[in-house]
Design a protein around this motif. Structure first.
Motif, PDB file in Angstrom:
ATOM      1  N   LEU A  19     103.722  71.573  19.670  1.00 46.13           N
ATOM      2  CA  LEU A  19     103.173  72.910  19.428  1.00 46.13           C
ATOM      3  C   LEU A  19     104.117  73.991  19.951  1.00 46.13           C
ATOM      4  O   LEU A  19     104.373  74.997  19.275  1.00 46.13           O
ATOM      5  N   GLU A  20     104.666  73.780  21.139  1.00 42.18           N
ATOM      6  CA  GLU A  20     105.602  74.752  21.710  1.00 42.18           C
ATOM      7  C   GLU A  20     106.874  74.849  20.867  1.00 42.18           C
ATOM      8  O   GLU A  20     107.388  75.943  20.624  1.00 42.18           O
ATOM      9  N   ILE A  21     107.368  73.695  20.407  1.00 42.79           N
ATOM     10  CA  ILE A  21     108.560  73.686  19.564  1.00 42.79           C
ATOM     11  C   ILE A  21     108.273  74.431  18.264  1.00 42.79           C
ATOM     12  O   ILE A  21     109.076  75.252  17.809  1.00 42.79           O
ATOM     13  N   SER A  22     107.122  74.156  17.691  1.00 41.30           N
ATOM     14  CA  SER A  22     106.708  74.830  16.459  1.00 41.30           C
ATOM     15  C   SER A  22     106.688  76.345  16.647  1.00 41.30           C
ATOM     16  O   SER A  22     107.223  77.091  15.824  1.00 41.30           O
ATOM     17  N   SER A  23     106.110  76.799  17.731  1.00 40.92           N
ATOM     18  CA  SER A  23     106.020  78.235  18.011  1.00 40.92           C
ATOM     19  C   SER A  23     107.388  78.839  18.294  1.00 40.92           C
ATOM     20  O   SER A  23     107.711  79.920  17.795  1.00 40.92           O
ATOM     21  N   ASP A  24     108.202  78.156  19.074  1.00 37.66           N
ATOM     22  CA  ASP A  24     109.532  78.667  19.439  1.00 37.66           C
ATOM     23  C   ASP A  24     110.444  78.826  18.230  1.00 37.66           C
ATOM     24  O   ASP A  24     111.221  79.772  18.153  1.00 37.66           O
ATOM     25  N   LEU A  25     110.353  77.872  17.295  1.00 40.73           N
ATOM     26  CA  LEU A  25     111.263  77.872  16.147  1.00 40.73           C
ATOM     27  C   LEU A  25     110.635  78.437  14.870  1.00 40.73           C
ATOM     28  O   LEU A  25     111.290  78.489  13.835  1.00 40.73           O
ATOM     29  N   PHE A  26     109.360  78.823  14.962  1.00 43.45           N
ATOM     30  CA  PHE A  26     108.645  79.376  13.806  1.00 43.45           C
ATOM     31  C   PHE A  26     108.646  78.416  12.620  1.00 43.45           C
ATOM     32  O   PHE A  26     108.929  78.792  11.481  1.00 43.45           O
ATOM     33  N   ILE A  27     108.328  77.141  12.916  1.00 48.96           N
ATOM     34  CA  ILE A  27     108.218  76.120  11.877  1.00 48.96           C
ATOM     35  C   ILE A  27     106.883  75.405  12.037  1.00 48.96           C
ATOM     36  O   ILE A  27     106.244  75.479  13.086  1.00 48.96           O
ATOM     37  N   SER A  28     106.458  74.716  10.987  1.00 48.60           N
ATOM     38  CA  SER A  28     105.156  74.039  11.021  1.00 48.60           C
ATOM     39  C   SER A  28     105.216  72.795  11.906  1.00 48.60           C
ATOM     40  O   SER A  28     106.288  72.251  12.187  1.00 48.60           O
ATOM     41  N   MET A  29     104.039  72.352  12.318  1.00 51.30           N
ATOM     42  CA  MET A  29     103.941  71.127  13.125  1.00 51.30           C
ATOM     43  C   MET A  29     104.490  69.931  12.348  1.00 51.30           C
ATOM     44  O   MET A  29     105.142  69.068  12.919  1.00 51.30           O
ATOM     45  N   GLY A  30     104.220  69.886  11.045  1.00 51.15           N
ATOM     46  CA  GLY A  30     104.726  68.798  10.215  1.00 51.15           C
ATOM     47  C   GLY A  30     106.242  68.754  10.209  1.00 51.15           C
ATOM     48  O   GLY A  30     106.846  67.678  10.265  1.00 51.15           O
ATOM     49  N   THR A  31     106.857  69.931  10.160  1.00 54.09           N
ATOM     50  CA  THR A  31     108.321  70.009  10.179  1.00 54.09           C
ATOM     51  C   THR A  31     108.853  69.551  11.531  1.00 54.09           C
ATOM     52  O   THR A  31     109.854  68.830  11.593  1.00 54.09           O
ATOM     53  N   VAL A  32     108.191  69.946  12.606  1.00 53.43           N
ATOM     54  CA  VAL A  32     108.599  69.497  13.946  1.00 53.43           C
ATOM     55  C   VAL A  32     108.542  67.982  14.009  1.00 53.43           C
ATOM     56  O   VAL A  32     109.492  67.329  14.464  1.00 53.43           O
ATOM     57  N   LYS A  33     107.449  67.403  13.531  1.00 56.30           N
ATOM     58  CA  LYS A  33     107.300  65.949  13.574  1.00 56.30           C
ATOM     59  C   LYS A  33     108.373  65.254  12.749  1.00 56.30           C
ATOM     60  O   LYS A  33     108.900  64.216  13.162  1.00 56.30           O
ATOM     61  N   SER A  34     108.728  65.833  11.613  1.00 56.63           N
ATOM     62  CA  SER A  34     109.790  65.256  10.779  1.00 56.63           C
ATOM     63  C   SER A  34     111.127  65.288  11.504  1.00 56.63           C
ATOM     64  O   SER A  34     111.876  64.299  11.488  1.00 56.63           O
ATOM     65  N   HIS A  35     111.428  66.412  12.117  1.00 59.58           N
ATOM     66  CA  HIS A  35     112.688  66.522  12.856  1.00 59.58           C
ATOM     67  C   HIS A  35     112.728  65.523  14.014  1.00 59.58           C
ATOM     68  O   HIS A  35     113.749  64.865  14.237  1.00 59.58           O
ATOM     69  N   ILE A  36     111.634  65.413  14.749  1.00 60.24           N
ATOM     70  CA  ILE A  36     111.582  64.470  15.874  1.00 60.24           C
ATOM     71  C   ILE A  36     111.746  63.038  15.374  1.00 60.24           C
ATOM     72  O   ILE A  36     112.482  62.250  15.967  1.00 60.24           O
ATOM     73  N   HIS A  37     111.083  62.719  14.287  1.00 57.34           N
ATOM     74  CA  HIS A  37     111.217  61.387  13.684  1.00 57.34           C
ATOM     75  C   HIS A  37     112.680  61.102  13.339  1.00 57.34           C
ATOM     76  O   HIS A  37     113.206  60.029  13.662  1.00 57.34           O
ATOM     77  N   ASN A  38     113.349  62.054  12.715  1.00 56.01           N
ATOM     78  CA  ASN A  38     114.750  61.884  12.349  1.00 56.01           C
ATOM     79  C   ASN A  38     115.650  61.743  13.579  1.00 56.01           C
ATOM     80  O   ASN A  38     116.576  60.930  13.595  1.00 56.01           O
ATOM     81  N   ILE A  39     115.357  62.522  14.607  1.00 51.51           N
ATOM     82  CA  ILE A  39     116.116  62.435  15.861  1.00 51.51           C
ATOM     83  C   ILE A  39     115.954  61.046  16.476  1.00 51.51           C
ATOM     84  O   ILE A  39     116.929  60.418  16.894  1.00 51.51           O
ATOM     85  N   PHE A  40     114.723  60.559  16.526  1.00 54.89           N
ATOM     86  CA  PHE A  40     114.458  59.237  17.095  1.00 54.89           C
ATOM     87  C   PHE A  40     115.222  58.161  16.332  1.00 54.89           C
ATOM     88  O   PHE A  40     115.800  57.256  16.930  1.00 54.89           O
ATOM     89  N   ILE A  41     115.231  58.249  15.013  1.00 54.42           N
ATOM     90  CA  ILE A  41     115.961  57.266  14.204  1.00 54.42           C
ATOM     91  C   ILE A  41     117.449  57.328  14.525  1.00 54.42           C
ATOM     92  O   ILE A  41     118.095  56.298  14.753  1.00 54.42           O
ATOM     93  N   LYS A  42     118.005  58.531  14.566  1.00 49.85           N
ATOM     94  CA  LYS A  42     119.437  58.690  14.796  1.00 49.85           C
ATOM     95  C   LYS A  42     119.850  58.242  16.200  1.00 49.85           C
ATOM     96  O   LYS A  42     120.966  57.764  16.392  1.00 49.85           O
TER      97      LYS A  42
END
Length: 62
Positions: A19-42
């Motif tokens: 939620l904090e990441i979403s607010s800080d970057l002005f992106i949706s929670m779904g987008t945050v989760k996608s980015h985190i998922h991609n980071i974890f994979i990488k």
């Protein structure tokens, strides 16, 4: 990693919630989760603490 994934990674390392990441970057929670998922994979991790551990190990080598 993409520039946005790096931004999310930096906020993960600050122990920010999705939620904090979403607010800080002005992106949706779904987008945050996608980015985190991609980071974890990488980084080949499954948990936030593993991301922090990897960063700490990397930082020690510098």
């Amino acid at each position: 990693m993409t520039s946005r994934e790096i931004e999310v990674l930096m906020l993960l390392l600050e122990n920010k919630s999705n939620l904090e990441i979403s607010s800080d970057l002005f992106i949706s929670m779904g987008t945050v989760k996608s980015h985190i998922h991609n980071i974890f994979i990488k980084l080949d991790v499954t948990k936030r603490k593993e991301v922090q551990r990897l960063y700490a190990e990397y930082d020690e080598k510098l």
